[in-house]
Design a protein around this motif. Structure first.
Motif, short mmCIF file in Angstrom:
data_model
loop_
_atom_site.label_atom_id
_atom_site.label_comp_id
_atom_site.label_asym_id
_atom_site.label_seq_id
_atom_site.Cartn_x
_atom_site.Cartn_y
_atom_site.Cartn_z
N SER A 150 0.82 -1.20 0.00
CA SER A 150 0.00 0.00 0.00
C SER A 150 0.86 1.26 0.00
N VAL A 151 0.24 2.37 -0.38
CA VAL A 151 0.91 3.66 -0.34
C VAL A 151 1.24 4.02 1.11
N ARG A 152 0.32 3.73 2.04
CA ARG A 152 0.58 4.03 3.44
C ARG A 152 1.78 3.23 3.96
N GLN A 153 1.93 2.01 3.49
CA GLN A 153 3.08 1.20 3.88
C GLN A 153 4.38 1.86 3.42
N ALA A 154 4.37 2.42 2.21
CA ALA A 154 5.55 3.13 1.71
C ALA A 154 5.84 4.35 2.58
N TRP A 155 4.80 5.07 2.96
CA TRP A 155 4.97 6.25 3.83
C TRP A 155 5.58 5.84 5.16
N ILE A 180 -3.23 3.11 -10.27
CA ILE A 180 -2.09 3.98 -10.00
C ILE A 180 -2.51 5.43 -9.89
N ALA A 181 -3.54 5.85 -10.62
CA ALA A 181 -4.05 7.21 -10.44
C ALA A 181 -4.52 7.39 -8.99
N ALA A 182 -5.22 6.39 -8.45
CA ALA A 182 -5.68 6.45 -7.06
C ALA A 182 -4.50 6.41 -6.09
N ALA A 183 -3.51 5.59 -6.39
CA ALA A 183 -2.34 5.49 -5.52
C ALA A 183 -1.56 6.81 -5.50
N PHE A 184 -1.43 7.45 -6.67
CA PHE A 184 -0.71 8.73 -6.72
C PHE A 184 -1.47 9.82 -5.98
N GLU A 185 -2.79 9.79 -6.06
CA GLU A 185 -3.58 10.76 -5.30
C GLU A 185 -3.33 10.60 -3.81
N ALA A 187 -0.67 9.20 -2.41
CA ALA A 187 0.72 9.57 -2.14
C ALA A 187 0.86 11.07 -1.98
N HIS A 188 0.24 11.82 -2.86
CA HIS A 188 0.28 13.28 -2.75
C HIS A 188 -0.40 13.76 -1.48
N ARG A 189 -1.48 13.10 -1.09
CA ARG A 189 -2.18 13.50 0.13
C ARG A 189 -1.28 13.29 1.36
N LEU A 190 -0.44 12.27 1.30
CA LEU A 190 0.47 11.97 2.40
C LEU A 190 1.78 12.76 2.31
N GLY A 191 1.97 13.52 1.23
CA GLY A 191 3.16 14.36 1.11
C GLY A 191 4.32 13.74 0.37
N MET A 192 4.06 12.69 -0.41
CA MET A 192 5.12 12.05 -1.18
C MET A 192 5.04 12.44 -2.65
N ALA A 193 6.16 12.40 -3.34
CA ALA A 193 6.21 12.62 -4.77
C ALA A 193 5.89 11.30 -5.49
N THR A 194 5.73 11.37 -6.81
CA THR A 194 5.33 10.20 -7.58
C THR A 194 6.19 10.05 -8.83
N VAL A 195 6.57 8.81 -9.12
CA VAL A 195 7.40 8.49 -10.28
C VAL A 195 6.69 7.39 -11.06
N LEU A 196 6.49 7.58 -12.36
CA LEU A 196 5.76 6.60 -13.15
C LEU A 196 6.62 6.04 -14.27
N TRP A 197 6.73 4.72 -14.29
CA TRP A 197 7.35 3.99 -15.40
C TRP A 197 6.28 3.87 -16.48
N CYS A 198 6.37 4.64 -17.55
CA CYS A 198 5.34 4.69 -18.61
C CYS A 198 5.72 3.73 -19.74
N TYR A 199 5.53 2.45 -19.51
CA TYR A 199 5.98 1.45 -20.48
C TYR A 199 4.84 0.98 -21.37
N LEU A 200 5.19 0.54 -22.56
CA LEU A 200 4.23 -0.04 -23.50
C LEU A 200 4.33 -1.56 -23.44
#
Length: 348
Positions: A150-155, A180-185, A187-200
């Protein structure tokens, strides 16, 4: 003389002049990048602080460029295949040691790695916790990115940022995008930045003529989708060709995409990737790719020159650094960083 090796090709890249997208419309890296590109937006003070930690650490601190060590290969490629050349990396502490000694801005790796050593290193280097992976033990392989925590676990682990992959173009891509859109939201709420691997990822993107997983037009569109869901940093593979949409007969295109906004030159193709990151408002990191042995140093210097001269923000290099003795891995990371520290390497 440059502190990094130059081949005939990289010498030519240093003299190339871009004739597609003018630098005047790009938001370029620099010491004031956060102030120019993030402060006017919606990022909270906590997220700005996290971004400041990422851009303010390591040998590239204060330059607006990033050098990140990513190690999720123990999951993505099996641990034996990833760490067989250097069994010391089965011990996750050595991953953190490489990132610290290599002068990186941050280290991006798994929940398990950080859980093993978080208290020892959380104050020494920013953590980017990779929250989803493609585990390859399922048979037959399914090629899906699934959440590992979870995102909270990362925090709780002290993360400065969370990282995630979306396989754009895959059958599972829409589900991953929503997750991932929900996870990034969060993460931002908890004060973390976000990095996305945009792979095909789609078998139809590879034809008998070419592999369009690395096409500038397709990867550029993946970048644009990534910044749209709130990624603060985009990781993308270095393009190797162009014209994926017309070759595969799908998508919406314009002649300008190929005649004015890009070309077949590697710097122009990466610049098109940068353009799709809101004209550089979100930084583009190109990946280093697999280790091929003796030519790795020349390859990463070439990639760094292309990325920097195109308007990108750095490289995220893993296998080429940790699949060799640590001292050599540190030297390779420093060579990459030296390109970004060299004022003589300017925008094309």
């Amino acid at each position: 003389m440059a502190a990094y090796p130059l081949t005939a090709e990289t010498e030519a890249l240093l003299h190339y002049q871009c004739r597609t997208i003018g630098q005047e419309i790009l938001h370029l890296p620099g010491p004031d990048f956060i102030d120019r590109c993030f402060v006017p937006g919606s990022r909270s003070p906590q997220v700005l602080r996290a971004l400041g930690a990422l851009y303010g650490h390591g040998r590239l601190a204060g330059t607006g460029y990033l050098s990140i060590l990513p190690v999720d290969q123990g999951i993505e490629h099996t641990a034996g295949a990833s760490f067989g050349a250097n069994p010391q990396y089965f011990d996750p502490e050595n991953i953190l040691k490489l990132a610290v000694e290599g002068g990186c801005n941050a280290v991006a790796t798994t929940f398990g790695t950080f859980e093993a050593v978080a208290r020892r290193y959380a104050h020494k280097i920013p953590f980017v916790v990779k929250i989803n992976h493609n585990e390859l033990l399922t048979y037959p392989n399914t090629f899906d990115q699934v959440l590992f925590g979870s995102v909270r676990q990362a925090w709780d682990l002290g993360a400065t940022a969370v990282g995630a992959t979306i396989y754009f173009g895959s059958e599972e891509g829409d589900r991953q995008l929503v997750e991932i859109a929900a996870a990034f939201e969060e993460a931002h709420r908890l004060g973390m930045a976000t990095v996305l691997w945009c792979y095909l990822r789609n078998n139809a993107f590879k034809t008998s003529a070419a592999d369009y997983h690395l096409a500038a037009d397709l990867t550029g569109q993946a970048n644009h989708l990534g910044v749209t869901i709130g990624a603060d940093i985009i990781k993308q593979k270095m393009p190797e060709n162009n014209g994926g949409f017309p070759a595969l007969h799908f998508g919406k295109t314009s002649p300008a995409m190929y005649e004015q906004l890009s070309s077949d030159h590697p710097i122009d193709m990466v610049r098109y990737q940068v353009l799709n990151c809101y004209a550089g408002r979100v930084g583009l990191l190109n990946s280093g790719g697999e280790s091929l042995g003796a030519g790795d140093l020349d390859a990463v210097v070439r990639a760094a020159i292309i990325n920097k001269r195109a308007g990108g923000q750095g490289l995220i290099v893993g296998r080429k650094s940790f699949q060799r003795p640590m001292a050599e891995g540190v030297a390779l990371l420093h060579a990459i960083q030296d390109v970004y520290l060299d004022a003589a390497v300017g925008l094309a």
